[in-house]
Design a protein around this motif. Structure first.
Motif, mmCIF file in Angstrom:
data_model
loop_
_atom_site.group_PDB
_atom_site.id
_atom_site.type_symbol
_atom_site.label_atom_id
_atom_site.label_comp_id
_atom_site.label_asym_id
_atom_site.label_seq_id
_atom_site.Cartn_x
_atom_site.Cartn_y
_atom_site.Cartn_z
ATOM 1 N N SER A 54 0.829 -1.199 0.000
ATOM 2 C CA SER A 54 0.000 0.000 0.000
ATOM 3 C C SER A 54 0.860 1.243 0.000
ATOM 4 N N SER A 55 0.329 2.320 -0.583
ATOM 5 C CA SER A 55 1.018 3.602 -0.579
ATOM 6 C C SER A 55 1.292 4.021 0.852
ATOM 7 N N GLY A 56 2.514 4.446 1.127
ATOM 8 C CA GLY A 56 2.886 4.833 2.476
ATOM 9 C C GLY A 56 3.647 3.765 3.233
ATOM 10 N N GLY A 65 -1.251 4.787 -4.847
ATOM 11 C CA GLY A 65 -2.136 3.643 -4.712
ATOM 12 C C GLY A 65 -1.305 2.439 -4.326
ATOM 13 N N ASN A 66 -1.898 1.268 -4.396
ATOM 14 C CA ASN A 66 -1.139 0.056 -4.134
ATOM 15 C C ASN A 66 -0.106 -0.171 -5.235
ATOM 16 N N VAL A 67 1.024 -0.719 -4.849
ATOM 17 C CA VAL A 67 2.093 -0.977 -5.811
ATOM 18 C C VAL A 67 2.357 -2.479 -5.839
ATOM 19 N N GLU A 86 4.279 -3.400 -11.551
ATOM 20 C CA GLU A 86 3.189 -3.341 -12.524
ATOM 21 C C GLU A 86 2.317 -2.128 -12.188
ATOM 22 N N LEU A 87 2.161 -1.221 -13.156
ATOM 23 C CA LEU A 87 1.397 0.007 -12.917
ATOM 24 C C LEU A 87 -0.083 -0.292 -12.715
ATOM 25 N N ASN A 88 -0.680 -1.099 -13.598
ATOM 26 C CA ASN A 88 -2.115 -1.447 -13.510
ATOM 27 C C ASN A 88 -2.292 -2.586 -12.508
ATOM 28 N N ALA A 89 -2.337 -2.249 -11.230
ATOM 29 C CA ALA A 89 -2.310 -3.337 -10.256
ATOM 30 C C ALA A 89 -3.029 -3.028 -8.956
ATOM 31 N N HIS A 90 -4.047 -2.192 -8.969
ATOM 32 C CA HIS A 90 -4.675 -1.775 -7.725
ATOM 33 C C HIS A 90 -6.074 -2.371 -7.606
#
Length: 216
Positions: A54-56, A65-67, A86-90
């Motif tokens: 998760s972000s943070g 967002g989630n990474v 992977e960018l598209n991964a949330h």
């Protein structure tokens, strides 16, 4: 002064100067990456698997967002190091995803952005990359992906603020696609020592010429 001795000294001088110039022009100290975790290596993922952070999350550095970070998933290796993102991964997010990081810059300093990218599912995957400070300093639409084959992007921008943000934004829908790795922002060194060096060489040439003409 003996002419033969003069030319021997002059030849030795020019050999030393040539070596100095060659060393200065062809070698530069390695410039540090201004991004943290640009290769997605700082949080360890088990070999052959993937994990969502998760972000943070401490050590992640990226926000938005989630990474999702991979390590040899589907046998696909990172372009640098062992891991990639992977960018598209949330999961549970909207159809478009973003990944960004801010870093310190100096106004009117030139920087180089570079990264590697690949498609996961098909060649229709695409994303937008933007670098912004007070204004947008660099913007590219990346849509020339090849599935599981790395491509490389490199571009330059001139900073206009003390804090600059690099942002990746997906263009295609869904939670599959747009693999990223080896993201870096580096200072482009300025040849600020070249002109003083040339002036010094010119001054020495004039001095030696005057000594020769004076016969000293």
């Amino acid at each position: 002064m003996n002419t033969s001795r003069f030319y021997k000294r002059l030849n030795r001088f020019w050999a030393a100067v040539s070596l100095l110039i060659l060393t200065g022009l062809l070698t530069h100290p390695a410039q540090a990456n201004l991004l943290i975790n640009g290769g997605f290596e700082d949080l360890d993922v088990a070999d052959g698997s993937w994990q969502i952070f998760s972000s943070g999350t401490p050590g992640l550095a990226w926000q938005g967002g989630n990474v999702e970070i991979w390590d040899s998933v589907f046998g696909f290796e990172a372009s640098e190091g062992e891991q990639l993102a992977e960018l598209n991964a949330h999961p549970g997010q909207s159809s478009y995803f973003t990944l960004f990081q801010s870093f310190n810059t100096r106004v009117n300093q030139l920087y180089q952005l570079s990264f590697d990218y690949a498609a996961r599912h098909n060649g229709h995957e695409a994303f937008q990359v933007d670098v912004s400070g007070l204004t947008n300093r660099l913007s590219r639409h990346i849509d020339d992906h090849t599935p599981f084959s790395w491509s490389h992007f490199s571009g330059t921008f001139l900073a206009d603020s003390a804090l600059t943000t690099l942002r990746f934004t997906s263009v295609n829908h869904g939670t599959v696609g747009n693999l990223l790795d080896n993201v870096s922002v580096r200072v482009i060194p300025e040849p600020d020592l070249l002109f003083p060096m040339l002036l010094f060489i010119l001054a020495v040439m004039v001095y030696l010429r005057r000594r020769k003409l004076s016969g000293s």
